[in-house]
Design a protein around this motif. Structure first.
Motif, PDB file in Angstrom:
ATOM      1  N   GLY A  48       0.779  -1.226   0.000  1.00 36.85           N
ATOM      2  CA  GLY A  48       0.000   0.000   0.000  1.00 36.85           C
ATOM      3  C   GLY A  48       0.812   1.277   0.000  1.00 36.85           C
ATOM      4  N   LEU A  49       2.121   1.184   0.102  1.00 37.95           N
ATOM      5  CA  LEU A  49       2.950   2.381   0.047  1.00 37.95           C
ATOM      6  C   LEU A  49       3.187   2.772  -1.398  1.00 37.95           C
ATOM      7  CD1 LEU A  49       5.717   1.763   2.726  1.00 37.95           C
ATOM      8  CD2 LEU A  49       3.764   3.286   2.875  1.00 37.95           C
ATOM      9  N   VAL A  50       3.145   4.065  -1.664  1.00 41.25           N
ATOM     10  CA  VAL A  50       3.414   4.536  -3.023  1.00 41.25           C
ATOM     11  C   VAL A  50       4.870   4.296  -3.374  1.00 41.25           C
ATOM     12  CG1 VAL A  50       3.532   6.591  -4.486  1.00 41.25           C
ATOM     13  CG2 VAL A  50       1.609   6.265  -2.937  1.00 41.25           C
ATOM     14  N   ASN A  58      18.709 -10.782  -5.804  1.00 42.77           N
ATOM     15  CA  ASN A  58      18.673 -10.853  -4.347  1.00 42.77           C
ATOM     16  C   ASN A  58      18.981  -9.508  -3.688  1.00 42.77           C
ATOM     17  OD1 ASN A  58      21.387 -10.729  -5.001  1.00 42.77           O
ATOM     18  ND2 ASN A  58      22.005 -12.153  -3.426  1.00 42.77           N
ATOM     19  N   VAL A  59      18.808  -8.413  -4.428  1.00 42.34           N
ATOM     20  CA  VAL A  59      19.089  -7.075  -3.909  1.00 42.34           C
ATOM     21  C   VAL A  59      17.779  -6.306  -3.779  1.00 42.34           C
ATOM     22  CG1 VAL A  59      20.302  -4.906  -4.329  1.00 42.34           C
ATOM     23  CG2 VAL A  59      21.389  -7.069  -4.943  1.00 42.34           C
ATOM     24  N   TYR A  60      17.565  -5.743  -2.597  1.00 42.52           N
ATOM     25  CA  TYR A  60      16.361  -4.962  -2.310  1.00 42.52           C
ATOM     26  C   TYR A  60      16.786  -3.532  -2.006  1.00 42.52           C
ATOM     27  CZ  TYR A  60      13.867  -9.364  -1.799  1.00 42.52           C
ATOM     28  OH  TYR A  60      13.305 -10.594  -2.022  1.00 42.52           O
ATOM     29  N   VAL A  61      16.170  -2.563  -2.686  1.00 38.02           N
ATOM     30  CA  VAL A  61      16.418  -1.154  -2.400  1.00 38.02           C
ATOM     31  C   VAL A  61      15.136  -0.594  -1.802  1.00 38.02           C
ATOM     32  CG1 VAL A  61      17.007   1.101  -3.350  1.00 38.02           C
ATOM     33  CG2 VAL A  61      18.093  -0.955  -4.277  1.00 38.02           C
ATOM     34  N   LEU A  62      15.251  -0.057  -0.599  1.00 36.48           N
ATOM     35  CA  LEU A  62      14.105   0.449   0.136  1.00 36.48           C
ATOM     36  C   LEU A  62      14.131   1.976   0.164  1.00 36.48           C
ATOM     37  CD1 LEU A  62      14.376  -2.083   3.078  1.00 36.48           C
ATOM     38  CD2 LEU A  62      12.799  -2.184   1.178  1.00 36.48           C
ATOM     39  N   PRO A  63      12.995   2.611   0.432  1.00 31.80           N
ATOM     40  CA  PRO A  63      12.971   4.075   0.529  1.00 31.80           C
ATOM     41  C   PRO A  63      13.948   4.566   1.595  1.00 31.80           C
ATOM     42  CG  PRO A  63      10.743   3.199   0.564  1.00 31.80           C
ATOM     43  CD  PRO A  63      11.673   2.035   0.671  1.00 31.80           C
ATOM     44  N   GLY A  64      14.529   5.743   1.370  1.00 29.93           N
ATOM     45  CA  GLY A  64      15.507   6.289   2.297  1.00 29.93           C
ATOM     46  C   GLY A  64      14.914   7.033   3.473  1.00 29.93           C
ATOM     47  N   VAL A  65      13.671   7.429   3.397  1.00 30.93           N
ATOM     48  CA  VAL A  65      13.023   8.127   4.505  1.00 30.93           C
ATOM     49  C   VAL A  65      12.763   7.105   5.612  1.00 30.93           C
ATOM     50  CG1 VAL A  65      10.994   9.458   5.206  1.00 30.93           C
ATOM     51  CG2 VAL A  65      11.958   9.759   2.901  1.00 30.93           C
ATOM     52  N   PRO A  66      13.288   7.340   6.831  1.00 31.98           N
ATOM     53  CA  PRO A  66      13.184   6.306   7.879  1.00 31.98           C
ATOM     54  C   PRO A  66      11.775   5.771   8.118  1.00 31.98           C
ATOM     55  CG  PRO A  66      14.701   8.013   8.561  1.00 31.98           C
ATOM     56  CD  PRO A  66      14.073   8.490   7.272  1.00 31.98           C
ATOM     57  N   GLU A  67      10.765   6.619   8.163  1.00 38.71           N
ATOM     58  CA  GLU A  67       9.402   6.139   8.402  1.00 38.71           C
ATOM     59  C   GLU A  67       8.938   5.231   7.268  1.00 38.71           C
ATOM     60  OE1 GLU A  67       4.851   7.847   8.580  1.00 38.71           O
ATOM     61  OE2 GLU A  67       6.477   9.199   9.124  1.00 38.71           O
ATOM     62  N   LEU A  68       9.239   5.616   6.034  1.00 38.81           N
ATOM     63  CA  LEU A  68       8.844   4.799   4.885  1.00 38.81           C
ATOM     64  C   LEU A  68       9.656   3.502   4.842  1.00 38.81           C
ATOM     65  CD1 LEU A  68       8.483   7.557   2.156  1.00 38.81           C
ATOM     66  CD2 LEU A  68       6.677   6.466   3.509  1.00 38.81           C
ATOM     67  N   ARG A  70      10.851   1.839   7.431  1.00 45.33           N
ATOM     68  CA  ARG A  70      10.290   0.919   8.436  1.00 45.33           C
ATOM     69  C   ARG A  70       9.006   0.275   7.938  1.00 45.33           C
ATOM     70  NH1 ARG A  70      12.454   4.601  11.896  1.00 45.33           N
ATOM     71  NH2 ARG A  70      10.617   5.932  11.964  1.00 45.33           N
ATOM     72  N   ARG A  71       8.116   1.085   7.370  1.00 43.63           N
ATOM     73  CA  ARG A  71       6.849   0.536   6.891  1.00 43.63           C
ATOM     74  C   ARG A  71       7.094  -0.453   5.752  1.00 43.63           C
ATOM     75  NH1 ARG A  71       2.998   5.339   5.677  1.00 43.63           N
ATOM     76  NH2 ARG A  71       1.678   3.625   4.951  1.00 43.63           N
ATOM     77  N   LYS A  72       7.994  -0.122   4.857  1.00 46.40           N
ATOM     78  CA  LYS A  72       8.296  -1.016   3.734  1.00 46.40           C
ATOM     79  C   LYS A  72       8.930  -2.306   4.260  1.00 46.40           C
ATOM     80  CE  LYS A  72       7.642  -0.452   0.071  1.00 46.40           C
ATOM     81  NZ  LYS A  72       6.539  -0.879  -0.771  1.00 46.40           N
ATOM     82  N   PHE A  73       9.884  -2.187   5.172  1.00 43.23           N
ATOM     83  CA  PHE A  73      10.529  -3.388   5.692  1.00 43.23           C
ATOM     84  C   PHE A  73       9.528  -4.271   6.435  1.00 43.23           C
ATOM     85  CE2 PHE A  73      12.832  -6.007   8.682  1.00 43.23           C
ATOM     86  CZ  PHE A  73      13.688  -6.654   7.807  1.00 43.23           C
ATOM     87  N   ASP A  74       8.620  -3.656   7.196  1.00 46.62           N
ATOM     88  CA  ASP A  74       7.595  -4.449   7.884  1.00 46.62           C
ATOM     89  C   ASP A  74       6.773  -5.260   6.890  1.00 46.62           C
ATOM     90  OD1 ASP A  74       8.372  -3.662  10.397  1.00 46.62           O
ATOM     91  OD2 ASP A  74       6.826  -2.110  10.585  1.00 46.62           O
ATOM     92  N   GLY A  75       6.548  -4.719   5.705  1.00 48.23           N
ATOM     93  CA  GLY A  75       5.801  -5.439   4.678  1.00 48.23           C
ATOM     94  C   GLY A  75       6.606  -6.528   3.993  1.00 48.23           C
ATOM     95  N   LEU A  76       7.934  -6.457   4.083  1.00 50.12           N
ATOM     96  CA  LEU A  76       8.801  -7.410   3.386  1.00 50.12           C
ATOM     97  C   LEU A  76       9.500  -8.410   4.303  1.00 50.12           C
ATOM     98  CD1 LEU A  76      10.683  -4.928   1.020  1.00 50.12           C
ATOM     99  CD2 LEU A  76       8.831  -6.471   0.392  1.00 50.12           C
TER     100      LEU A  76
END
Length: 161
Positions: A48-50, A58-68, A70-76
């Motif tokens: 649900g995150l934009v 095997n490489v994951y790039v996540l958003p750099g904004v800490p709140e985003l 955390r939310r992205k990592f919680d989903g993954l």
């Protein structure tokens, strides 16, 4: 990421659509750059995150904004869950060179064991920390008992499981 994998950067249509929905269609060249990913990668937007995680092999790039992030990592995070390793550490009072033959023999008898040897030069309590690891607890325990059986009991400072 594209450079690391040796592929070009492409504009992902799903990411363009997500940006259009989030920004109300007000896209300009700078905003469209947020929709660029390495060719062959895919965005993971299911939580649900934009702002997606971009995944390539095997490489994951996540958003750099800490709140985003955390939310992205919680989903993954369930994607990264695996069978845990079981670890035992043996602290000994003898030098590493006197252990080499025992360690080599241990690996011959237990080839699936992950073994580490960490000498200490200024620790008054012990001279070497030996680690034994396996995803199979019983296998690690058998290897530990095997190793302890090779050592003079007086050389074992302590064992941690």
């Amino acid at each position: 990421m594209a450079r690391a994998f040796g592929v070009p950067v492409v504009r992902d249509p799903d990411m363009v659509a997500a940006l259009e929905g989030f920004l109300g269609g007000h896209l300009n060249p700078a905003r469209l750059r947020m929709a660029e990913i390495p060719e062959g990668a895919h965005p993971m937007t299911a939580d649900g995150l934009v702002f997606p995680a971009v995944v390539m092999k095997n490489v994951y790039v996540l958003p750099g904004v800490p709140e985003l992030f955390r939310r992205k990592f919680d989903g993954l995070k369930e994607l990264f869950r695996d069978v845990p390793f079981h670890l035992a550490s043996v602290f000994v009072s003898v030098g590493e060179s006197s252990l080499a033959e025992h360690l080599n023999g241990l690996l011959e008898r237990h080839p699936e064991l992950l073994l580490g040897s960490y000498p200490e030069f200024s620790n008054p309590e012990y001279r070497v920390k030996i680690t034994l690891e396996s995803k199979d607890r019983a296998y690690m325990e058998r290897a530990l008992e095997d190793f302890l059986g090779c050592l003079p009991p007086s050389s074992v400072v302590r064992v941690q499981r």
